[in-house]
Design a protein around this motif. Structure first.
Motif, mmCIF file in Angstrom:
data_model
loop_
_atom_site.group_PDB
_atom_site.id
_atom_site.type_symbol
_atom_site.label_atom_id
_atom_site.label_comp_id
_atom_site.label_asym_id
_atom_site.label_seq_id
_atom_site.Cartn_x
_atom_site.Cartn_y
_atom_site.Cartn_z
ATOM 1 N N TRP A 36 50.659 12.578 21.840
ATOM 2 C CA TRP A 36 50.767 11.747 23.186
ATOM 3 C C TRP A 36 49.868 11.887 23.962
ATOM 4 C CZ3 TRP A 36 56.450 11.979 25.664
ATOM 5 C CH2 TRP A 36 57.213 11.740 24.532
ATOM 6 N N LEU A 37 48.907 12.911 24.036
ATOM 7 C CA LEU A 37 47.928 12.856 24.931
ATOM 8 C C LEU A 37 46.671 11.729 24.302
ATOM 9 C CD1 LEU A 37 46.144 13.932 27.358
ATOM 10 C CD2 LEU A 37 45.450 15.750 26.045
ATOM 11 N N LYS A 38 46.609 12.059 22.929
ATOM 12 C CA LYS A 38 45.405 10.961 22.223
ATOM 13 C C LYS A 38 45.882 9.431 22.645
ATOM 14 C CE LYS A 38 43.838 13.870 18.506
ATOM 15 N NZ LYS A 38 43.917 14.030 16.991
ATOM 16 N N GLN A 39 47.455 9.205 22.399
ATOM 17 C CA GLN A 39 47.668 7.862 22.750
ATOM 18 C C GLN A 39 47.621 7.548 24.218
ATOM 19 O OE1 GLN A 39 51.783 8.053 21.149
ATOM 20 N NE2 GLN A 39 51.200 8.221 19.089
ATOM 21 N N ALA A 50 45.803 14.436 34.188
ATOM 22 C CA ALA A 50 46.154 14.850 35.417
ATOM 23 C C ALA A 50 47.863 15.464 35.039
ATOM 24 C CB ALA A 50 46.147 13.884 36.404
ATOM 25 N N MET A 51 48.042 16.427 35.773
ATOM 26 C CA MET A 51 49.247 17.371 35.792
ATOM 27 C C MET A 51 49.752 17.571 37.111
ATOM 28 S SD MET A 51 48.347 20.508 33.502
ATOM 29 C CE MET A 51 47.019 21.657 34.077
ATOM 30 N N SER A 52 51.058 17.539 37.442
ATOM 31 C CA SER A 52 51.474 18.115 38.681
ATOM 32 C C SER A 52 51.734 19.707 38.207
ATOM 33 C CB SER A 52 52.740 17.577 39.046
ATOM 34 O OG SER A 52 53.244 17.820 40.244
ATOM 35 N N VAL A 53 51.107 20.733 39.142
ATOM 36 C CA VAL A 53 51.181 21.935 39.043
ATOM 37 C C VAL A 53 52.181 22.451 39.912
ATOM 38 C CG1 VAL A 53 50.062 24.140 39.055
ATOM 39 C CG2 VAL A 53 48.936 22.161 37.917
ATOM 40 N N GLY A 54 53.358 23.034 39.571
ATOM 41 C CA GLY A 54 54.257 23.668 40.627
ATOM 42 C C GLY A 54 54.257 25.111 40.625
ATOM 43 N N ARG A 65 51.052 20.056 43.159
ATOM 44 C CA ARG A 65 49.748 19.143 43.249
ATOM 45 C C ARG A 65 49.058 19.042 42.002
ATOM 46 N NH1 ARG A 65 51.148 24.283 43.190
ATOM 47 N NH2 ARG A 65 50.312 24.889 45.160
ATOM 48 N N LEU A 66 48.247 17.801 42.140
ATOM 49 C CA LEU A 66 47.588 17.394 40.937
ATOM 50 C C LEU A 66 46.568 18.026 40.498
ATOM 51 C CD1 LEU A 66 48.210 13.487 41.237
ATOM 52 C CD2 LEU A 66 49.679 15.032 39.653
ATOM 53 N N VAL A 67 46.589 18.433 39.227
ATOM 54 C CA VAL A 67 45.277 19.297 38.674
ATOM 55 C C VAL A 67 44.819 18.634 37.273
ATOM 56 C CG1 VAL A 67 44.454 21.390 37.930
ATOM 57 C CG2 VAL A 67 45.705 21.379 40.136
ATOM 58 N N LEU A 68 43.764 18.768 37.029
ATOM 59 C CA LEU A 68 43.249 18.314 35.622
ATOM 60 C C LEU A 68 43.293 19.300 34.681
ATOM 61 C CD1 LEU A 68 40.124 16.020 36.540
ATOM 62 C CD2 LEU A 68 42.654 15.220 36.360
ATOM 63 N N LEU A 69 43.826 19.012 33.354
ATOM 64 C CA LEU A 69 44.189 19.887 32.366
ATOM 65 C C LEU A 69 42.844 19.698 31.629
ATOM 66 C CD1 LEU A 69 45.652 21.431 30.040
ATOM 67 C CD2 LEU A 69 46.142 19.258 28.949
ATOM 68 N N PHE A 101 53.265 16.257 33.170
ATOM 69 C CA PHE A 101 52.432 14.736 32.802
ATOM 70 C C PHE A 101 53.325 13.385 32.863
ATOM 71 C CE2 PHE A 101 50.803 18.726 30.802
ATOM 72 C CZ PHE A 101 49.662 18.589 30.802
ATOM 73 N N PRO A 102 52.736 12.835 33.962
ATOM 74 C CA PRO A 102 53.728 11.499 34.094
ATOM 75 C C PRO A 102 52.854 10.302 33.706
ATOM 76 C CG PRO A 102 52.335 12.072 36.190
ATOM 77 C CD PRO A 102 52.053 13.348 34.905
ATOM 78 N N TRP A 103 53.157 10.191 32.533
ATOM 79 C CA TRP A 103 52.395 8.742 31.652
ATOM 80 C C TRP A 103 53.290 7.657 31.935
ATOM 81 C CZ3 TRP A 103 51.783 12.933 27.549
ATOM 82 C CH2 TRP A 103 50.840 13.846 27.619
ATOM 83 N N HIS A 104 53.306 7.091 33.048
ATOM 84 C CA HIS A 104 54.403 6.113 33.449
ATOM 85 C C HIS A 104 53.973 4.728 32.677
ATOM 86 C CE1 HIS A 104 55.574 8.304 36.926
ATOM 87 N NE2 HIS A 104 54.324 8.368 37.304
#
Length: 216
Positions: A36-39, A50-54, A65-69, A101-104
């Motif tokens: 999914w990430l490759k796509q 970018a991922m929301s870290v809770g 908050r948003l942080v980069l993997l 990960f919100p891949w809208h």
């Protein structure tokens, strides 16, 4: 109640990009996450990593908050941060964490539940020195989450440190580090027509991963 010009209750659309079936699943979640990430990257989504870290504070108040993997493998997912930041303070007393990960644009979401563990200094140093030089200096500038009077404080500090570190290697700040999130559960969400979304939950159990389909 104040009237708004946008009727947000009426905003809706159909999800039509395709479904997710059990036959599409991999035996363990990280393989499907990699697909999914490759796509997402191939689709040129902005900030695909970018991922929301809770995290949760000592009073039980959740924060996001948003942080980069920055790395992932069979051992977990990695991100870096200031060790004096709010998130680091939370993780010091409660290492449980969620990533989202919100891949809208692909009508997809991935939710990760796990525990965060500090990376070794060697791991952190290797990544730190792979960053652009200005980003390395930027790590020295900010006491993340602390109060400041104006943006000018940051900009003047950056220029001061850029001059200080003009020669040689930028040293690793003692207050900068990273975390590896070991994964206990991972949910994959794919939008479906008529709000009949597809959701599959991987849960780590002794001997492997258990997969359940969840109602949308």
């Amino acid at each position: 109640m104040t009237e708004h010009s946008i009727d947000i209750a009426a905003l809706r659309r159909e999800y039509t990009r395709g479904g997710l079936r059990r036959a599409d699943l991999t035996a363990e979640p990280m393989a499907l996450f990699e697909q999914w990430l490759k796509q997402a990257c191939a689709a040129q989504l902005p900030d695909a990593t970018a991922m929301s870290v809770g995290t949760v504070d000592a009073d039980g108040q959740p924060y996001q908050r948003l942080v980069l993997l920055k790395h992932f493998d069979s051992e977990g997912m990695v991100f870096y941060t200031n060790l004096g930041s709010r998130k680091a303070t939370h993780l010091a007393h409660n290492p449980r964490i969620s990533l989202h990960f919100p891949w809208h644009a692909l009508e997809r979401q991935v939710l990760v539940l796990g525990r965060a563990e500090r990376l070794s200094v060697i791991e952190v140093m290797k990544y730190f020195h792979s960053r652009p030089r200005d980003s390395q200096i930027g790590a020295w500038v900010s006491r993340q989450s602390s109060r400041i009077s104006a943006r000018g404080v940051l900009e003047s500090k950056f220029l001061e440190l850029k001059q200080k570190f003009a020669q040689g290697e930028v040293p690793l700040p003692s207050f900068w580090g990273g975390y590896r999130v070991t994964i206990n559960a991972m949910e994959f969400w794919q939008g479906g027509e008529h709000r009949l979304h597809d959701r599959f939950l991987y849960r780590r159990e002794e001997g492997g991963w258990h997969i359940d389909r969840l109602a949308p």
